[in-house]
Design a protein around this motif. Sequence first.
Motif, short mmCIF file in Angstrom:
data_model
loop_
_atom_site.label_atom_id
_atom_site.label_comp_id
_atom_site.label_asym_id
_atom_site.label_seq_id
_atom_site.Cartn_x
_atom_site.Cartn_y
_atom_site.Cartn_z
N SER A 160 0.84 -1.19 0.00
CA SER A 160 0.00 0.00 0.00
C SER A 160 0.87 1.25 0.00
O SER A 160 2.00 1.24 0.49
N TYR A 161 0.32 2.32 -0.52
CA TYR A 161 1.05 3.59 -0.69
C TYR A 161 0.26 4.67 0.03
O TYR A 161 -0.81 5.07 -0.40
N GLN A 162 0.81 5.11 1.15
CA GLN A 162 0.12 6.09 1.98
C GLN A 162 0.71 7.48 1.77
O GLN A 162 1.92 7.68 1.87
N ILE A 164 0.93 11.35 3.20
CA ILE A 164 0.75 12.02 4.48
C ILE A 164 0.98 13.53 4.31
O ILE A 164 1.60 13.97 3.34
N GLU A 244 4.45 8.66 2.42
CA GLU A 244 5.00 8.42 3.75
C GLU A 244 6.44 7.94 3.67
O GLU A 244 7.28 8.34 4.48
N TRP A 264 -6.08 12.45 5.83
CA TRP A 264 -5.11 11.91 4.87
C TRP A 264 -5.83 11.08 3.80
O TRP A 264 -6.80 10.38 4.09
N ALA A 266 -6.86 8.06 1.44
CA ALA A 266 -6.83 6.62 1.67
C ALA A 266 -5.61 6.01 0.97
O ALA A 266 -5.20 6.45 -0.11
N ALA A 267 -5.02 5.02 1.61
CA ALA A 267 -3.87 4.34 1.01
C ALA A 267 -4.28 3.69 -0.32
O ALA A 267 -5.39 3.16 -0.45
#
Length: 302
Positions: A160-162, A164, A244, A264, A266-267
């Motif tokens: 997953s790619y968050q 921030i 992140e 933030w 969503a991932a």
Amino acid sequence: MDRLLSMEVFVAVVELGSLTAAAARHEMSAAMAAKHIKGLEARLGLRLMNRTTRRQSLTEAGQAYYARCKTILADIREAEQGAEALRVAPRGTLRITSTVSFGSFALAPAIAEYLDRYPDVSVELALSDVVEDLVASRYDLAVRIGEPRDSGLVARRIGSYQMIICASPTYLARHGTPATPADLAGHQCLDFSHWSRRTGWRLGDGEDEGGQAGYPPTSRFLANNGQALRQAALAGFGIVLQPELLLAEDVRAGRLTPILRPYWPAARPVTLLYPKDRQALPKLTTFVEFVVARFSAKTARR
């Protein structure tokens, strides 16, 4: 008539000394072997062999042609052996494309580890935040952020790619800390040029996954590289929205402070994409399985 087979028959006639022996090697009749030789001579417009009832010998043209045929057939055998070797063990060059941040901070270390394990493989990594056509650009594999759109490719999710939102303590002390996305209108927001107003600062609202636009007004600092925006944030110029993995070390060190956590985005999934091939080369299959296992293990440890 198969020209390569004719060349092989011709070489066999020269080396074995007779049409009969050459025909036996290639499991054909002597008449068919003779037909192959005559076909070559007709194509070239030259006599390759002088024939009598008892013996045959090469003409001057035949000697030169024999030498070239030997070289060509050897090159073909070498090419076939090389191609076969590619299917037996991982070897050759993998061309990979990825987004800049994920490719730099997450994929590059994985590639280095993979190359240590497979010394006969090389990797060319192209980093860009502009999505290219995988097949047209002749990449073996692409790493994409978000739901894959091309159903004609094999897709393997690896994580997953968050994104921030952060700002430096200096900036927040000077300008205050925004409490909602609406407050961003009164702040300097660092902008990424590859985003559109539809997909840019799209923030969640804390209640559903759809999010709200929350796009800030025109930024005074626009860049096409996340590292440049990070540096501007560290310098205290504004608020940054970036991955992140790009900002995590600064957050841990206290150089950047996370803000607006409930909002933030969503991932999004991180996906490997590669063309469908029933006989995919080992360099690709081993890399895909290595990366899937490596990032799955990282996710499991969190």
